[in-house]
Write an enzyme that holds these catalytic residues in place. Sequence first.
Site, mmCIF file in Angstrom:
data_model
loop_
_atom_site.group_PDB
_atom_site.id
_atom_site.type_symbol
_atom_site.label_atom_id
_atom_site.label_comp_id
_atom_site.label_asym_id
_atom_site.label_seq_id
_atom_site.Cartn_x
_atom_site.Cartn_y
_atom_site.Cartn_z
ATOM 1 N N LYS A 195 0.936 -1.094 -0.030
ATOM 2 C CA LYS A 195 -0.030 0.079 0.196
ATOM 3 C C LYS A 195 0.853 1.072 0.099
ATOM 4 O O LYS A 195 1.802 1.324 0.878
ATOM 5 C CB LYS A 195 -1.052 -0.118 1.172
ATOM 6 N N LYS A 248 -2.263 -1.441 -3.590
ATOM 7 C CA LYS A 248 -3.112 -0.409 -3.657
ATOM 8 C C LYS A 248 -2.169 0.929 -3.739
ATOM 9 O O LYS A 248 -1.412 0.886 -3.090
ATOM 10 C CB LYS A 248 -3.995 -0.577 -2.278
HETATM 11 C C1 PBG Z 1 -7.376 3.256 5.548
HETATM 12 C C2 PBG Z 1 -7.740 3.273 3.960
HETATM 13 C C3 PBG Z 1 -7.468 4.156 3.159
HETATM 14 C C4 PBG Z 1 -8.105 3.587 1.916
HETATM 15 C C5 PBG Z 1 -8.356 2.151 2.217
HETATM 16 N N1 PBG Z 1 -8.350 2.060 3.595
HETATM 17 C C6 PBG Z 1 -7.287 5.540 3.286
HETATM 18 C C7 PBG Z 1 -5.576 5.891 3.627
HETATM 19 O O1 PBG Z 1 -4.712 4.920 3.625
HETATM 20 O O2 PBG Z 1 -5.630 7.161 3.761
HETATM 21 C C8 PBG Z 1 -8.159 4.441 0.663
HETATM 22 C C9 PBG Z 1 -9.179 3.685 -0.308
HETATM 23 C C10 PBG Z 1 -9.289 4.913 -1.588
HETATM 24 O O3 PBG Z 1 -8.648 5.881 -1.709
HETATM 25 O O4 PBG Z 1 -10.375 4.569 -2.157
HETATM 26 N N2 PBG Z 1 -6.029 3.437 5.771
#
Ligand code: PBG
Length: 324
Positions: A195, A248
Amino acid sequence: MKFPEYRPRRLRKNEIFRRMIRETHLGPEDLILPLFVCPGKSVRKPILSMPGNFQLSIDQLIEEVKEAKSLGIPGVILFGIPEKKDEVGSQGYAEDGIVQRAIRSVKEKVDGILVMTDVCLCEYTSHGHCGVVKDGDVVNDDTLELLARQALSHAKAGADMVAPSDMMDGRVGAIRDALDGNGFQDTPIMAYAAKYASSFYGPFREAAESPPQFGDRKSYQMDPANGDEALREVRLDLEEGADMVMVKPALPYLDIIYRVKQAFNIPVAAYNVSGEFALVKAAAQQGWVDGELVMMEVLTSIKRAGADVILTYFAKDAARRLGG
Ligand code: PBG
């Protein structure tokens, strides 16, 4: 193979030829729909930067899950917007927390669709970070216990799969231990393994009301410039017991999806995140691109890169087009 003996255009002649030799097939079964659940009744509050998406109270969530199921979508992933936030995100693991209540309710009223949950602190903490904050730092090891508690509370409420998205080191192992120690050996973990600290999460943070109140997430989410590191992250999560791994965002990281699939041959999920969705929607609203066709091309490319499953806000629209 060379011209003029070989002419690739011969097999592109018409749609029947093209369909016959098509390599990548997208179906409703490849898609997971992210949903935002909030307190209240009959709430259906539009998320402005994500047209067609809403903060939903549980009664409305049920309708949305039913619709997803009827379109052939195999699962939804829930994000919670709690009534109150605090330093440690205690609503994240509360037995009567918003997500826990939502899981129970969906499980009671709809069957035949998987309920997955995002496990993270940022939606529940007053500072908006994904872990415990001490002296301005996000502290890794103190966070693990809270994440494990949250994941366990989701499993107890009936979640079919938990998906940690915090990017703390060691969280998958901590969650696996907590699940196994409490009789949830069969609850799988989908780890947000690679991520990135991406600027594509903007609309989500509006939707989940979870932007960090100070600093950014670069001390725990990955540097967009790194690819080898993604493979190390995936390996660690698999060793700790992840059943699926996620990359992601998706579209700017197709190379990572490809490398993870090639290297590990395990089920790979890709998150076509909020910013990716918003970009397409905004350009389509302007009439600058054909939104439906761009959507299908984006999702197909993510699958072609190696994703088995795509988390996407396009899930319903795409499933509809795909005849689900
Ligand atoms: C929580 C989380 C996030 C997303 C999914 N889980 C936000 C982040 O890490 O700031 C983002 C999903 C999206 O942008 O569609 N940590």
